[in-house]
Design a protein around this motif. Sequence first.
Motif, PDB file in Angstrom:
ATOM      1  N   ARG A 199       4.558   8.957  -7.146  1.00 53.38           N
ATOM      2  CA  ARG A 199       3.203   8.708  -7.643  1.00 53.38           C
ATOM      3  C   ARG A 199       3.238   8.149  -9.065  1.00 53.38           C
ATOM      4  N   ASN A 200       4.209   8.608  -9.871  1.00 55.12           N
ATOM      5  CA  ASN A 200       4.273   8.202 -11.273  1.00 55.12           C
ATOM      6  C   ASN A 200       5.230   7.046 -11.534  1.00 55.12           C
ATOM      7  N   THR A 240       6.915   3.565 -12.015  1.00 53.37           N
ATOM      8  CA  THR A 240       6.471   2.223 -12.417  1.00 53.37           C
ATOM      9  C   THR A 240       6.682   1.223 -11.297  1.00 53.37           C
ATOM     10  N   ARG A 264       6.784   1.862  -8.083  1.00 53.37           N
ATOM     11  CA  ARG A 264       5.793   2.120  -7.031  1.00 53.37           C
ATOM     12  C   ARG A 264       4.452   1.507  -7.389  1.00 53.37           C
ATOM     13  N   LYS A 265       4.020   1.656  -8.626  1.00 53.30           N
ATOM     14  CA  LYS A 265       2.706   1.151  -9.045  1.00 53.30           C
ATOM     15  C   LYS A 265       2.629  -0.366  -8.923  1.00 53.30           C
ATOM     16  N   GLU A 294      -0.268   1.257  -3.575  1.00 59.07           N
ATOM     17  CA  GLU A 294      -1.447   1.961  -4.084  1.00 59.07           C
ATOM     18  C   GLU A 294      -1.568   3.308  -3.393  1.00 59.07           C
TER      19      GLU A 294
END
Length: 479
Positions: free
Chosen positions: A65-66, A68, A70-71, A75
């Motif tokens: 979730r945190n 970078t 993945r972001k 989503e």
Amino acid sequence: MASSMYNSIQHFIEFGTKKIEKRIREFIQEKKDLADLVLGLQEELNALGRDITAEILEDMDDYLRNSTSRKTHWEIVRKDRTEILTSFGPVSFERTYFKPKKGGKRQYLVDQIVGLNPHDRVSADVVINVLEEAAESSYRKAGEKAAYMNEISKQAVMNKVHELEIVQPGVKERKAETPKILYIEADEDHVSQQGKKYKTENEWGLSSTLMPKLVYVHEGIDHDKSTKNRKVLKNARYFGGIRDSEELWLEVSKYIDDTYDIEKVETVYLSGDGAAWIKQGLQWIEKSKFVLDRYHLSRYVKTATAHLEDEDIELELEDALKEANKAQLKKAFAKILEKTESETKKKAVNDAKKYILNNWAGIEIKVDNYEIVGCSAEGHVSHILSDRLSSRPMGWSKRGADKMSQLRIFKKNGGKVYDLVMAQKKKEQREQAHQLQDELIREMRVRNGRYESVWNSNLTVLKKGNKTALYSALRAIVG
């Protein structure tokens, strides 16, 4: 992550160790059986295993979730709770559902990283437990022993067996050590087919019997490993299942070509009961000669002579077989038929005579031939196939009997069920249409020092003065 794992271990130190100490006290003071202590410890340690597993999965999910990376590519959609059955028992945990920013399928990224497929309800360790037990006992017992204090249905176990892709373990070539003589032995089992009660072929060609085959290649008796009561075959390799005969013999032939230098082999003795599919191997195996299995020959001799009171005729028949004297054999059968009154028995005697004459070359080859070590196919079929497939009153589907035959052959060849399950999982993951970006997996897997802080935590127990067994164990882990 350090804090979540710290909480799990700290909770166990504060509460789990007290429970363990209580069980130890009860075991000593109440003079309980050793089993009470083992089962009590198992309960507490499995609970710890469930807690640690859940926290690791949730912590990995928090990291995603945190992340970078993945972001950049994914989503967050929502967070869901799920449960997976492990050897520790059911593990409940929360994980995040993500969707890709540039098309593709939505998925739980942590599931894919730890090898969980979308519809998995059990972890691979449970599948391994199930297959190990199913190969030895029954689907029901396998389901009962799948996981700690939990079980899965017979149907689910059967599905795992049916879905299994069985690739026999690899072998090392022995071309330099190729012997002059190779031996092949072959036989089949007779297994009741599920739901088919016909005594003969019906109009749809369905039979009440399935016939898984067994073929094995070896280099003779291994005298170093054998005992007086148990003969061990040297470098034996097994093949079989409910297979097309040509496909099976092609596999055996390829094994011999890949493993041995066929130019160094002088003779390959192929032993069996004379069935057409066995003799078909002569067309596939270079330098092969058929040898009639003594076990099946003896059965036909007994069939032909069981009703006689004159032992001399029986001895005459046996002498004719030992010397491969066809004229003497025919005379012996003529005498047997003279003393046989029942038409049914006469037919059995003539069938025995026909069987022996049809396999005469396989009898003749054994006269004064000290290279032939004897055929143990009947015993191998019993041990590898019959013990699981036909020794109990149960029916099998064709797929089930084939998979179980191949699984037991796989284990006999030294294969590990763990390797089989993991190889299949990796293949399934490779075949998935959408894969995680290499960057995300690399960041997740290789990040240095990610778990080091877990064991470097300032645990209370390590600061206490009393040197308990737990203190020593944890101090050893921390180093």
